[in-house]
Every structure is written in C-alpha cells, then in structure tokens.
Design an enzyme around this catalytic site. Structure first.
Site, PDB file in Angstrom:
ATOM      1  N   HIS A 804       0.853  -1.185   0.000  1.00 27.71           N
ATOM      2  CA  HIS A 804       0.000   0.000   0.000  1.00 27.71           C
ATOM      3  C   HIS A 804       0.891   1.237   0.000  1.00 27.71           C
ATOM      4  CE1 HIS A 804      -3.214  -2.740   1.885  1.00 27.71           C
ATOM      5  NE2 HIS A 804      -3.405  -2.629   0.577  1.00 27.71           N
ATOM      6  N   GLU A 807       1.366   3.817   2.816  1.00 27.43           N
ATOM      7  CA  GLU A 807       1.865   3.367   4.127  1.00 27.43           C
ATOM      8  C   GLU A 807       3.389   3.460   4.175  1.00 27.43           C
ATOM      9  OE1 GLU A 807      -2.035   0.479   4.554  1.00 27.43           O
ATOM     10  OE2 GLU A 807      -0.071  -0.453   4.360  1.00 27.43           O
ATOM     11  N   GLU A 986       1.393  -4.363  11.359  1.00 23.57           N
ATOM     12  CA  GLU A 986       0.808  -3.032  11.216  1.00 23.57           C
ATOM     13  C   GLU A 986       1.522  -2.065  12.143  1.00 23.57           C
ATOM     14  OE1 GLU A 986      -1.677  -2.210   9.230  1.00 23.57           O
ATOM     15  OE2 GLU A 986      -2.677  -4.098   8.702  1.00 23.57           O
TER      16      GLU A 986
HETATM   17 ZN    ZN Z   1      -1.867  -1.746   4.300  1.00 23.60          ZN
END
Ligand code: ZN
Length: 1155
Positions: A804, A807, A986
């Site tokens: 992504h 990010e 994350e």
């Molecule tokens: Zn992501």
C-alpha cells in the site's frame, strides 16, 4: 416465593382493572408505585410481562370515560404509565389498541389551561409517541397543533409544561409524515422564531432544556429534504449561526450548541468537490486492458443526502474491531489447501532468484582467509540501528573527510541494549512544552548543530538564494537527458554547490546516487523534478515528539468556520492557486499567496484554493486509474511568512476517522532548516481535526452507488522561516528512488566476506520499474561440502512491505530491518548464519512513485489480489507468490512470512496472524473445534515481540481469518503455502499508547528500531523452537550473557534477563534460576532437589488456569531451555481453553556437551 409474588402482582393488576372503588384503586396505584420506585428495572420488566401496561392503560381509559374524570386517580396513573412506558417497547401499540392514545389526547386538550393535568398527559404522550408509527398517528389526530398551543414565546410560567411539550413535539417529528406536515404548516419558521425569542430573553440560561427541545424539533424536521429546504429558505443557517456565536465557550450552553451544530451540518447544502472530474489527474493506459472508467463530469444534482448524526469526534474513542459476520466460518475453506494457480513448470523460473541454493562459491577458495576488503569491513563495523551514538555514522558523500571526526567515536553497541528499555533517549521533556516550534527543540540540542556555530550566520545569509536554487532542481529521466543533457549537469551542480556549503551527512544516504537513481524511475507523467527532502535525506530528530494534546472544541471552531463561508461568502477569496488540471503555472510569484507544487515522486496534491488570506483548501489526487483512495498527501509549499499560522484543509479525504483526531500530526520538512544542518522531517501542526464535510460524490460518479462522503483534515502550521521552501506530508515520505538508493548503499556497505547480499529483479512493474528482491544471509565459511551444505540448508524467512503506497511507515520499518540484517551486530550475524532472508521491500513501486494511497497503476488494491494474481496486471504479486510457491515446492517454505503495513486507525505496532480455532471461537461457531489440530506456534512471535520491542503490543494482535481478507498476502500464504506464521505487521501512523513510547508519536527512528526488533524476534523464536541447534543455543548464550551487564541498567521488562539466566544455567548448572514463560508472568524455581530435578511453582499459571499445585519437572542437562522457551505444542497459551494439556513435563538428556 417467586410463585407467590407472581400471583400477588397478578391479583393486584386484576383488581385494578375490575375495581370501580376509588379508594382501592388509589391503594393499588400506591402499592405499585412503591413497588417500582425501588429495586432495578427488572421489576418493571417483570410487571410488563405480567400485563402491567395493559392494566394501567385499561384503568386510564375506564377512568377517563366517566362523566367527570377523577384526576386523583388519573395523575398517579399517568406517572406510573410514564415510568413503565419508558421500558415497554410496545407501549404505543398497546395504548392505541386500548384507545388510550385518543383518550390521553382528549384529556390534554381539555386541560390546556390546567398546568398540572396537562403536564401529566404530556408525560404519557411522550412515551406513547416513542414508536414512529404511533407518533404519526398522534400527528394525524392533531397532536402537533395542540402542542403548539402549549409552546409559547419566552415566559417564566408553566415552564415545566412547555418543556414537556417541546420534548413531545420533538419525538413526534421523528416521524417523516409529521415532519412533512410541519414543513407544510410553516412550523420551521415558527420554531426558528421561538428559538430566537427564548435565546435572546433567557439570558441566565435557566431554560436550556426548553431551548434544546425546540432545536431538536428543527433537527428532526431537517432530516427531510423538504425540511432542509424550508430551513434554508427561512434563513435558518444565518439565525442559528449568529445566535450561537456569543456563547460558544459557555459550558452551560453545551446541550444547545451541540444540537445547533448537528442542524447546521445537516442543512449545509451538499455539493460536489471543486474538481473537473472525479478521476485521477493522471491516467495510465494499462496495456491490453480496456480503458478503465471514463472521466465523468460531476453533475450538479443527484447528490446523496445523509441524515445521520455525526458525533463530534472530540471524544476519545477509537475503533477498528472486526465485524463478526466477516469471519470465515467455513471449516473447509479454513482447512483446505487450494492447488497451484499456475502450471507447475512455471515455478522453474524462480530458481534463478534462489541462486544461493546452487552457487558453488569457487571464488572463496581463491581468496582463503585474510582481510578481504578492509574498506568495506570498516563500513560494516558500524552499528546500524539508530541509537544516539549511531547517528554518527556513514557518509557517502564525495567528501568523506568531513565525517571522519564523527566516525571516530562511533560506538559499536548491540540491539540488545535497547530491548524494551526505558531509554534515556526518549525525551519526555518536550512533552511539557506544547506549542514550542519543534525546530527549536531540535536546535536546542546538539544533534543538528554544525561543527562550528560561527558559520551559521553566513549560511543564513546565503539561504535565500539557495532555497531558490533548490526550488528548481530538475531531474530528467535518462531518456530525456539525451535531448537536454545540460539540465542534468545543472542539477548536479546545484546539489554540488549546496553540499559543499551545507554538508550534513545523512546515514545510508547519498544525494548524488539519489539523483542518478531518480533518472531511472518511471512515472506516469514523467516527473521532471525531485523533492528536496528525498534528495537531501532525513535525519531523525534527537527528541521523540509527544502526541498533540487536542484542545476541546477545535472541531467545533473549524465547522463554524466552514459555515461562515456559506453565510458570509464575500469574505471568501476562493482563488485557485494550484491545479494539476490547469496549464501550469497558475500562480504569479508576485502575489502574496503560498505557492504549491506536487509533480514529483510520491507527490499528489491536485489543487489548492486560497479561501482566506492564510487559509487554503487542498485536494489530493485520487489513485491513478481510480476515483478513490485519497488519504496520503505530499506536496511542496513556498512563499510563506514566518510566525503566521496558516490553515490547511484537505477536503477530499476518504476514511471515516483518523488518528489526526487522536494526537497525530502531519510531517514537515523545511529546506532552510536542512541547509542549516537539520535535514529533518518533524511532526508539526496544531488545531488539527478530522471530520465529515459537506462534499459528496455524485451518484453518477460513484457508478450509481450512493455517493460517498468526504472528510476534511484541517491543521494549522506556523513555518519556521520567511520565504522558505517546505514540504508537508501525511507521514515521513519514502520514495521508490529512496529505496533503490538505499539498496545500492547497503550493498556497497556490506563486508563481502561475511555477508551474502544479492539484489535480483523480481519482475518489471506495469509502469516499467524493476521490483527489487533482496537476499541476505551469511557467506559460507568456505566452499567445502560441509559449509556449502549448511549454507544451502538454512531455513528461509520472507519479508515484504509497502504493498500500500500510502503506508510509508512500512518502508521505514523495512529500512530498519534491512540495515540491521546487514550490520555487524552480533545478533544480525547469528541471524545471517542461520537463515536466508528473502525480502521484497516494495511490492507496489508504481503506486509509491505516482503518489497513490492504496492501489497500483491498474487501479487495484494489490493486497486483494493474492488468490489469483495475473502475471500481466499484478506482476509483483504474481511473482512474489510464485517465489513462495517455488520455496514451498522444494520443501523450503519460510519459517515466518511477514508483510509490513501501516495502520491509520490504531496506535502501536502489532501483528495480524491466522488461526482456525480462534476464528471459529470468535464466531461462536458450533463446529467441533476439538477435532481440528492446530499448532499454537503462530502466537509465539507476537508474544516475543511484545516483550522485546518498545512499540509493539500483543493486545492489538488478532489471529482471525476474515472473509474480506481471503485474498491478502497473510491469508493466502497461510492457506496455500501452509506457513502457520504468516503475518501482517501493522505500524501506527501515529504512535504508542503503551510501553516506553506511551504518549509519543513515531519518528523514523522508532519505526526503524521496530524493523530491527522484528529481526531479534526471529532469532528468539528460533531459540525457542524445538529444532534449534545446540551450536546456535551455545552461541546465543555467550552473546546474551555478554549483554547482561548493560541490560541490568535498562531493562524494564526482564524477559531477556531471564533468558540469559536460563542460558547461563545451561552452561554452568548452577545459580538461582528464574524463568520467564511468554504466556504467563513467570515461573520460579523454588528448590533444587538435585542437579537434575527441580520443583517449580507456576504462579502465572495459577492465576490464569487455576493451576495451583506444584509440579515436579524432571529434566536432564540441557533441555531446561527447551522446556521453558520452546513453544510447547498444544499448550493453551492464553486461548480460551481452561484445561492445561501438559500435567507432567519430562525432557530428554541432550546435554552431554556440557560439563
Ligand atoms: Zn496496508
């Protein structure tokens, strides 16, 4: 007992209905009143279940229908009904059926001049009207007209009755038919007038509840389109706006102001975004793909209304819970392993990406022993993880001598020193100084200071000209440079000149190399410029910045400012000062507005509109070939005045909530600061909030779906210098070119004798950029068969990141991982000697380059393509999966697979993994989970990281398999490759709310540290595994012991310390033994019975599992370590399983190599 009570109550209710004797009725009503005035709601519910409501309603009707109704009975009856009715959801329907609805309305009408009786009737009507259909019925029967007779202009009399009437009216207006009736009869104007009257005359705020009641009426009416139209026509916006301006700070007015805001937001006319098209400003023709969505104009009409109440996000609630109905409960899907998604022969091509498995290292023999390359060793000896000492590191500038001094005192320390410590490098001091310009913090310590302070004035003097130069750094791509080669020369000259004047070495960065690499980066619109911060580099500030404390009411002020634009349009400048859609440039430098620019890698500002002298609305570009996904931003701004607050509103954000509401700040890079020796992205901005605005996507643009809402991120910035060039971004940018530069520098930095570092090209992206694949392991000791055998049989670890593009935090974590893995840190060496790391640091280069937030150039979220990726449309995913297939097919599936991401809604760093049992339990699935065999080892790594890494927290980890995630890397690698430790890691965009970094925002240092800690976690995971070699255990023991002293001073959590003691025990067989068990608090050895048998108590277990007995654990020699630190298969961990599976632990003797 219960039986008697039941019968007693039923007798009472029965008597109430059948009796005509006033005295007995009053007695029963008194008894019921007493009964319900104490105890809990359960009594009321019980009474309702026994027909209490019906009995009361029947008595009401009977009493009211007599020739002269007896109010001695009716009043207590109404009070009881009001009480019971609040809990009885069917009270309205019951009242209708028993005709109590009509009766009450008639009584109210009769008692218009009798305050007490009327008040009681209104209480009953309020509960009867609580269901919308009953409200509608009352409306048909004229209830609203009646109420309007009661609600008068300001008075100090009968205010209780007036309040009740406004409340009943508000309830009635929840019904749409009543709302329409109210609009038709002109009630909107009346209500606004009443509001003004009460507002201006109730100066002491005595009747706030009546005023709130009136506003609630308006709020419910304005849920209707016709209601909003009537409201706007009656100047409602102006009236509410102006009446509340003088009391915004009055706490007692809170109930009024919050409703006013809801009405104003609801009635604010919805409009499309001020853009010519909803599609991206950049289009990329995907080869062989029929043109994606055609650019569609935004029509004026068909904007979806939404009447939902937006809660003021001043409250500190963050969410992000998995919806249970998204859980995968199909056991077959969870347990079956799908076949290959491609012909098996195709996997052969990946052999070329695993050369380490076939290479013969003949050159090793030709250079036996001795120093291979002293220069490179010098580089690799540096400690790569950023401690205070390590910011004095490499420099790759042409003039290395200027760094020599700093290099001398470079300290070789280890990662272990930093394990979850309350590190002195965390500067909480800055927490106490809110509002201070962060650059002043930076300035006040020595980090960024130039070697001689006296030079600074000279630099200052030259800054203006330099900043102008920098503004014009051109970086044509290689192809372009043939036709216009002088531009390249110019750029290098500019950089050269600046570097000579303002040299500040940034570790693992080289501006020249960056410029060279940038020329090879392909962007959709062929960016000609590079952003200064990316070329110049970034040094993290020495202080970690605290989260921004949110001032109460910030959002309210911003929303009122938005409304002011509507009401006082003449105050708004509304001048477009930058737009990708217009011929460039739009701005004349002479005007005193800010200048914006974003046509550079990862930049994505689409349009800037000056709305007031120091306020700008900004719109970011949507992802290429898409009409959505706008959250990331990165742009240049110049021409500012210092010490003036500028307000920026990014008005087309997409996510419904953001960490910007919970302490996060955007990032700023000042070119002047960089030239003064502080090349640093810092968190900046205040008066930050994030809220839903009045812009809506048209339903046409949304392809017929209901048009989505947009959100505004607003923040104020005070720039550090006049006439500076600054960059603002959602998060610390990290471009594709930065990665390519970094990889080359890393490759040059490694000690070739020790480190095997290879860059392959996984594939070309759609945009024509190579996607790098990095292999890191230790060189074999020699090319002897034995050494080559060990080399080739090292297990794999696979790490990926940045699928992504928005990010960028994931890239900083990856940077930490890469630098750590090639470093001379002893832990890194052990890791290299025991594993082969396959790393794809950027799965979506095109997205990163073109400033996307979520997608690739095909407009797809690549992390939803893993189930069946196409070689053509999603090449990086196709080949990443192919590589994993290949490893799996040769029996070499990775020990751990992890994909690094960033998280916009939560704090800290955490892992998502996959567990069948946890998913089924969570979904409360009845399928017999006992028959499913599942190793709990997927929990071990997150538990280890929880102890090691300051930013990491186990509490946010989740191991659920969601249907919506079936096509993500994590789930596919777990299911199709059988990798039980398949994770998404994350990292918050914001910071931490636990651990040593609690209350702090992440800097790049913390993110990089996380990347290194992740590696340490992999080592400890191996130490805890049953298959861990004795050689590794012994080496880890020595290594960890050496660290003990340093650790003693720092350790906040004592995990590693205990590991060390265990390891020491293993080699010495003596000493006090303390063990830590990752799933409990601790295990303590109470008594040494003899050298081989110990009695242990398990205090941690006792609290968790009611496991209070002492257990005798026998072990011989070496396996204590294995006992406590290896994942005990089948051990319940903290799963919701109450029975410990192991009652007796006995381990074998493998310790013959120890004394
Ligand atoms: Zn992501």
């Amino acid at each position: 007992m219960a039986e008697q009570e039941a019968s007693g109550l039923q007798v009472l209710l029965h008597t109430l209905q059948s009796s005509s004797d006033k005295k007995s009725i009053l007695t029963i009503l008194k008894v019921l009143g007493d009964l319900l005035s104490v105890g809990t709601d359960r009594r009321i519910h019980y009474m309702i279940s026994k027909g209490g409501s019906e009995a009361l309603l029947q008595t009401l009707v009977d009493t009211a229908r007599t020739a002269s109704p007896d109010y001695d009975i009716l009043l207590p009856l109404f009070r009881l009904l009001a009480k019971v009715g609040l809990r009885d959801k069917k009270i309205g329907r019951k009242a209708l059926e028993l005709e109590a609805l009509d009766v009450t309305l008639i009584l109210a009408r009769k008692n218009l001049s009798h305050g007490q009786n009327l008040l009681h009737c209104l209480w009953a009507l309020r509960v009867f009207a609580s269901s919308v259909s009953m409200g509608a019925m009352l409306g048909i029967n004229g209830a609203m007209e009646l109420l309007f007779k009661v609600i008068t202009p300001y008075t100090q009399k009968r205010t209780q009755t007036i309040r009740a009437a406004t409340e009943v009216l508000a309830v009635l207006l929840k019904s749409k038919s009543n709302g329409r009736r109210a609009v038709n009869r002109g009630y909107v104007t009346s209500l606004l007038w009443l509001h003004q009257d009460w507002h201006s005359r109730d100066t002491a705020n005595t009747y706030v509840q009546i005023r709130r009641g009136l506003l609630l009426c308006l709020k419910h009416i304005s849920a209707l389109r016709s209601g909003r139209e009537a409201f706007l026509a009656a100047q409602g916006m102006e009236i509410l706006f102006s009446t509340t301006q003088n009391c915004l700070d009055d706490k007692s007015m809170e109930p009024v102001i919050s409703v006013v805001l809801q009405i104003l937001r609801q009635c604010y006319p919805k409009s499309p975004l001020p853009l010519v098209t909803a599609s991206s400003a950049y289009a990329f023709p995907v080869p062989g793909h029929i043109a994606t969505e055609p650019p569609c104009d935004l029509p004026e009409e068909d904007l979806e209304d939404d009447g939902d109440d937006e809660v003021d996000k001043d409250s500190d609630t963050e969410d992000g819970k998995v919806e249970d109905d998204d859980l995968e409960t199909d056991v077959n899907k969870l347990t079956s392993k799908p076949g290959l998604d491609r012909p098996e022969e195709e996997l052969m091509q990946y052999e070329a990406m695993c050369l380490e498995l076939s290479y013969s290292f003949e050159e090793l023999e030709s250079k036996p022993g001795g120093d291979l390359n002293s220069e490179k060793t010098q580089y690799a000896n540096h400690h790569h993880i950023l401690t205070a000492a390590s910011s004095k590191q490499h420099c790759y500038n042409k003039d290395q001598s200027s760094c020599g001094q700093e290099r001398e005192d470079s300290v070789r320390s280890s990662l272990l020193c930093m394990v979850k410590t309350q590190r002195s490098t965390v500067h909480l001091g800055s927490k106490r100084k809110p509002g201070v310009n962060p650059y002043q913090n930076v300035q006040s310590n020595s980090l960024g200071r130039d070697s001689s302070g006296s030079e600074i004035p000279d630099i200052q003097a030259s800054l203006k000209a330099d900043a102008w130069d920098i503004d014009a750094i051109f970086c044509p791509r290689m192809s372009a440079s043939f036709s216009n080669s002088t531009r390249t020369g110019e750029a290098v000259e500019v950089i050269d000149k600046l570097l000579q004047t303002h040299l500040k070495c940034v570790p693992f960065h080289d501006p020249y190399l960056y410029m060279a690499k940038a020329r090879r980066t392909s962007s959709v619109v062929d960016f000609k410029m590079v952003a200064f911060p990316d070329v110049w580099g970034h040094c993290p500030p020495s202080t970690t910045q605290p989260m921004l404390e949110r001032k109460c009411g910030v959002q309210r002020i911003r929303i009122f400012e938005d409304i002011r634009r509507l009401i006082q349009p003449s105050d708004v400048i509304n001048k477009v000062v930058f737009s990708l859609d217009e011929p460039w440039p739009l701005q004349d430098n002479a005007s005193n507005c800010l200048q914006f620019f974003s046509k550079f890698e990862s930049g994505n500002l689409r349009k800037a509109i000056q709305v007031r002298e120091f306020e700008y609305d900004l719109l970011v570009n949507v992802d290429v070939n898409s009409t959505q996904h706008q959250q990331w931003f990165y742009f240049k701004v110049s021409g500012m005045q210092a010490a003036v607050p500028y307000h920026f509103n990014i008005i087309n954000c997409e996510k419904p909530n953001s960490q910007f509401n919970y302490g996060m700040q955007p990032t700023l890079y000042s070119v002047k600061e960089a030239l003064l020796g502080r090349p640093t992205w810092i968190r900046t901005g205040y008066e930050i909030c994030y809220y839903k605005n009045h812009y809506r996507q048209s339903t046409t643009a949304a392809g017929g779906a209901s048009g989505k809402c947009y959100y505004t991120l607003t923040f104020a910035v005070t720039f550090p210098h006049n006439e500076d060039v600054c960059y603002l971004a959602y998060h610390y940018p990290y471009t594709y070119t930065a990665l390519m530069t970094h990889l080359d520098i890393l490759e040059k930095s490694v000690n070739l004798k020790e480190v095997y570092f290879r860059q392959d090209v996984l594939c070309q992206t759609l945009g024509g950029n190579p996607c790098p694949l990095v292999t890191i392991t230790a060189m074999p000791e020699s090319n002897s068969d034995e050494h080559l055998e060990q080399f080739r049989h090292r297990p794999y670890q696979v790490i990926t990141a940045r699928v992504h593009p928005g990010e960028s935090n994931a890239s900083w974590v990856m940077k930490g991982t890469l630098e750590f893995l090639v470093s001379s840190d002893p832990v890194a060496r052990l890791l290299r000697e025991n594993f082969i790391f396959k790393i794809i640091p950027m799965l979506n280069p095109d997205g990163v380059i073109n400033g996307n937030h979520r997608c690739s150039l095909s407009g797809e979220d690549l992390n939803r393509q893993w189930l069946s990726p196409s070689a053509h449309l999603q090449p990086t995913i196709y080949h990443a999966k192919g590589l994993l297939y290949h490893l799996s097919s040769i029996g070499r599936s990775p020990v751990v697979f992890c994909d690094f991401h960033g998280h916009s809604q939560k704090k800290n760093v955490f892992l998502y993994g996959c567990s069948i049992k946890e998913t089924l339990w969570q979904a409360a699935c009845t399928v017999g989970t006992s028959t499913i065999l599942e190793d709990v080892n997927y929990r071990t790594l997150p538990k280890i990281l929880d102890k090691l890494a300051p930013a990491f927290t186990m509490s946010s980890c989740s191991f659920l398999v969601e249907k919506s995630r079936a096509s993500t890397a994590r789930v596919v690698v777990w299911r199709e490759m059988g990798v039980s430790r398949s994770y998404t890691m994350e990292s918050s965009y914001c910071g931490c709310n636990q651990g040593p970094y609690q209350g702090l925002q992440f800097g790049t240092r913390e993110l990089e540290e996380m990347g290194a800690m992740f590696c340490l976690g992999l080592l400890i995971l191996e130490l805890k595994s049953a298959s861990c070699s004795h050689q590794l255990l012994a080496r880890a023991a020595t290594l960890l012991s050496a660290e003990e002293e340093a650790l003693d001073q720092h350790l906040q959590r004592k995990y590693i310390k205990r590991v060390i003691k265990v390891l020491k025990m293993r080699t010495s067989w003596k000493g006090t033994l303390f063990f830590s068990c990752p799933w409990t608090s601790e295990i303590q050895v109470l008594q040494a019975l003899n050298s081989e048998t110990y009695t242990l108590s398990l205090p941690g277990l006792s609290s968790l599992w009611s496991w209070t007995e002492n257990y005798t654990i026998s072990f011989f020699s070496s396996q204590a370590f294995g006992l406590f630190l290896s994942p005990v298969t089948g051990f319940p961990g903290s799963l919701p399983c109450r029975q410990p599976v192991m009652r007796h632990l006995s381990l074998q003797n493998h310790g013959s190599q120890f004394p």
